[in-house]
Design a protein around this motif. Structure first.
Motif, PDB file in Angstrom:
ATOM      1  N   VAL A  50      22.335  72.829  18.351  1.00 32.82           N
ATOM      2  CA  VAL A  50      22.293  71.549  17.798  1.00 32.82           C
ATOM      3  C   VAL A  50      23.584  71.321  16.662  1.00 32.82           C
ATOM      4  O   VAL A  50      24.148  72.584  16.190  1.00 32.82           O
ATOM      5  CB  VAL A  50      21.196  70.679  17.031  1.00 32.82           C
ATOM      6  N   GLN A  51      24.628  71.220  16.805  1.00 31.39           N
ATOM      7  CA  GLN A  51      25.526  70.831  16.056  1.00 31.39           C
ATOM      8  C   GLN A  51      25.485  69.132  14.986  1.00 31.39           C
ATOM      9  O   GLN A  51      25.102  67.866  15.262  1.00 31.39           O
ATOM     10  CB  GLN A  51      26.410  70.957  16.352  1.00 31.39           C
ATOM     11  N   VAL A  52      25.398  69.429  13.868  1.00 32.00           N
ATOM     12  CA  VAL A  52      25.169  68.428  12.652  1.00 32.00           C
ATOM     13  C   VAL A  52      26.356  68.008  12.055  1.00 32.00           C
ATOM     14  O   VAL A  52      27.021  69.086  11.876  1.00 32.00           O
ATOM     15  CB  VAL A  52      24.039  68.378  11.818  1.00 32.00           C
ATOM     16  N   THR A  53      27.243  67.034  12.430  1.00 39.83           N
ATOM     17  CA  THR A  53      28.541  66.531  11.475  1.00 39.83           C
ATOM     18  C   THR A  53      28.196  65.896  10.194  1.00 39.83           C
ATOM     19  O   THR A  53      27.929  64.267  10.411  1.00 39.83           O
ATOM     20  CB  THR A  53      29.240  65.940  12.349  1.00 39.83           C
ATOM     21  N   PRO A  54      28.259  65.946   9.156  1.00 42.25           N
ATOM     22  CA  PRO A  54      28.054  64.727   7.613  1.00 42.25           C
ATOM     23  C   PRO A  54      29.292  64.407   7.841  1.00 42.25           C
ATOM     24  O   PRO A  54      30.071  64.574   8.662  1.00 42.25           O
ATOM     25  CB  PRO A  54      27.660  65.773   7.152  1.00 42.25           C
ATOM     26  N   ASN A  55      29.321  63.020   6.992  1.00 44.56           N
ATOM     27  CA  ASN A  55      30.409  61.975   7.265  1.00 44.56           C
ATOM     28  C   ASN A  55      31.407  62.372   8.208  1.00 44.56           C
ATOM     29  O   ASN A  55      32.634  62.306   8.108  1.00 44.56           O
ATOM     30  CB  ASN A  55      31.279  62.522   6.052  1.00 44.56           C
ATOM     31  N   ALA A  56      30.657  61.601   9.351  1.00 43.02           N
ATOM     32  CA  ALA A  56      31.145  61.540  10.794  1.00 43.02           C
ATOM     33  C   ALA A  56      32.538  60.307  10.737  1.00 43.02           C
ATOM     34  O   ALA A  56      33.299  60.762  11.487  1.00 43.02           O
ATOM     35  CB  ALA A  56      30.557  61.497  11.853  1.00 43.02           C
ATOM     36  N   ARG A  57      32.003  59.004  10.002  1.00 44.87           N
ATOM     37  CA  ARG A  57      33.375  58.676   9.952  1.00 44.87           C
ATOM     38  C   ARG A  57      34.737  59.099   9.803  1.00 44.87           C
ATOM     39  O   ARG A  57      35.682  59.074  10.158  1.00 44.87           O
ATOM     40  CB  ARG A  57      33.027  57.143   8.934  1.00 44.87           C
ATOM     41  N   ASP A  58      34.583  59.961   8.906  1.00 44.15           N
ATOM     42  CA  ASP A  58      35.853  61.207   8.103  1.00 44.15           C
ATOM     43  C   ASP A  58      36.175  62.105   9.222  1.00 44.15           C
ATOM     44  O   ASP A  58      37.631  62.413   9.462  1.00 44.15           O
ATOM     45  CB  ASP A  58      35.914  61.118   6.292  1.00 44.15           C
ATOM     46  N   ALA A  59      34.814  62.783   9.718  1.00 40.80           N
ATOM     47  CA  ALA A  59      35.178  63.735  10.658  1.00 40.80           C
ATOM     48  C   ALA A  59      35.091  64.072  11.615  1.00 40.80           C
ATOM     49  O   ALA A  59      35.765  65.218  12.098  1.00 40.80           O
ATOM     50  CB  ALA A  59      34.158  64.972  10.264  1.00 40.80           C
ATOM     51  N   GLY A  60      34.752  62.781  11.984  1.00 39.55           N
ATOM     52  CA  GLY A  60      35.396  63.035  13.374  1.00 39.55           C
ATOM     53  C   GLY A  60      33.924  62.926  14.383  1.00 39.55           C
ATOM     54  O   GLY A  60      33.411  63.191  13.741  1.00 39.55           O
ATOM     55  N   LEU A  61      34.155  62.299  15.502  1.00 48.40           N
ATOM     56  CA  LEU A  61      32.934  62.977  16.330  1.00 48.40           C
ATOM     57  C   LEU A  61      33.545  63.693  17.382  1.00 48.40           C
ATOM     58  O   LEU A  61      32.795  64.067  18.656  1.00 48.40           O
ATOM     59  CB  LEU A  61      33.011  61.577  17.284  1.00 48.40           C
ATOM     60  N   HIS A  62      33.964  64.961  17.163  1.00 51.57           N
ATOM     61  CA  HIS A  62      34.174  65.816  18.302  1.00 51.57           C
ATOM     62  C   HIS A  62      32.926  67.051  18.263  1.00 51.57           C
ATOM     63  O   HIS A  62      31.886  66.606  17.388  1.00 51.57           O
ATOM     64  CB  HIS A  62      35.736  66.741  17.976  1.00 51.57           C
ATOM     65  N   PHE A  63      32.492  68.039  19.264  1.00 52.92           N
ATOM     66  CA  PHE A  63      31.419  68.703  18.933  1.00 52.92           C
ATOM     67  C   PHE A  63      31.400  69.933  19.852  1.00 52.92           C
ATOM     68  O   PHE A  63      32.246  69.848  20.488  1.00 52.92           O
ATOM     69  CB  PHE A  63      29.868  67.835  19.434  1.00 52.92           C
ATOM     70  N   ASN A  64      30.914  70.849  18.924  1.00 53.73           N
ATOM     71  CA  ASN A  64      31.031  72.204  19.964  1.00 53.73           C
ATOM     72  C   ASN A  64      29.891  72.858  20.059  1.00 53.73           C
ATOM     73  O   ASN A  64      28.892  73.006  19.143  1.00 53.73           O
ATOM     74  CB  ASN A  64      31.666  73.539  19.462  1.00 53.73           C
ATOM     75  N   LEU A  65      29.282  73.012  20.878  1.00 54.25           N
ATOM     76  CA  LEU A  65      27.554  73.850  20.746  1.00 54.25           C
ATOM     77  C   LEU A  65      27.864  75.119  21.990  1.00 54.25           C
ATOM     78  O   LEU A  65      28.909  75.041  22.898  1.00 54.25           O
ATOM     79  CB  LEU A  65      26.802  72.449  22.339  1.00 54.25           C
ATOM     80  N   THR A  66      26.713  76.009  21.359  1.00 57.01           N
ATOM     81  CA  THR A  66      27.013  77.177  21.949  1.00 57.01           C
ATOM     82  C   THR A  66      25.813  77.311  22.877  1.00 57.01           C
ATOM     83  O   THR A  66      25.163  77.439  21.895  1.00 57.01           O
ATOM     84  CB  THR A  66      27.336  77.794  21.155  1.00 57.01           C
ATOM     85  N   TYR A  67      26.062  78.534  23.836  1.00 52.49           N
ATOM     86  CA  TYR A  67      24.796  79.134  24.276  1.00 52.49           C
ATOM     87  C   TYR A  67      24.185  80.224  25.030  1.00 52.49           C
ATOM     88  O   TYR A  67      25.645  80.384  25.403  1.00 52.49           O
ATOM     89  CB  TYR A  67      23.786  77.630  25.109  1.00 52.49           C
ATOM     90  N   ASP A  68      23.556  81.148  24.782  1.00 53.93           N
ATOM     91  CA  ASP A  68      23.748  81.972  25.780  1.00 53.93           C
ATOM     92  C   ASP A  68      23.044  82.243  26.679  1.00 53.93           C
ATOM     93  O   ASP A  68      21.930  81.300  26.932  1.00 53.93           O
ATOM     94  CB  ASP A  68      22.214  83.158  24.488  1.00 53.93           C
TER      95      ASP A  68
END
Length: 117
Positions: A50-68
């Motif tokens: 899970v990736q949680v991005t606070p202040n998404a309006r300013d930080a953007g809507l990009h994500f990086n998810l990592t798995y084993d």
């Protein structure tokens, strides 16, 4: 991308969440993107990351998810789920399953659509 850490082989899926509504996100909105094992129809999905991005309006809507890679099984089904909240109220979420095939190297640049509530 594949990285070996502590005898684990991990991979990363990157991408962007988007919506079609012509509106800006409110200040202090939160983006939450999850990588899920959705194989069992009558059981809750297993969360791989899970990736949680606070202040998404300013930080953007990009994500990086990592798995084993040890958590990936060829006969399982995996999906990315996303939601955007503001003041604990859901304002956007994925309404269709965004399936991904894990363990491969071509998963960069995922585009995950969220719909308004």
């Amino acid at each position: 991308m594949e990285i070996s850490m502590n005898n684990k082989t991990v991979k990363t899926i990157s991408g962007r969440v988007h919506y079609l509504a012509r509106m800006g996100l409110p200040p202090d909105s939160i983006l939450e993107v999850s990588l899920l094992d959705v194989s069992l129809a009558d059981a809750p999905a297993k969360v791989l990351d899970v990736q949680v991005t606070p202040n998404a309006r300013d930080a953007g809507l990009h994500f990086n998810l990592t798995y084993d890679l040890a958590d990936v099984f060829s006969n399982h089904t995996y999906a990315i789920s996303a939601r955007i909240t503001h003041n604990d109220h859901l304002i956007f979420y994925t309404t269709t399953q965004h399936q991904v095939v894990l363990g491969v190297d071509h998963l960069q640049g995922q585009e995950v659509l969220v719909d308004p509530v």
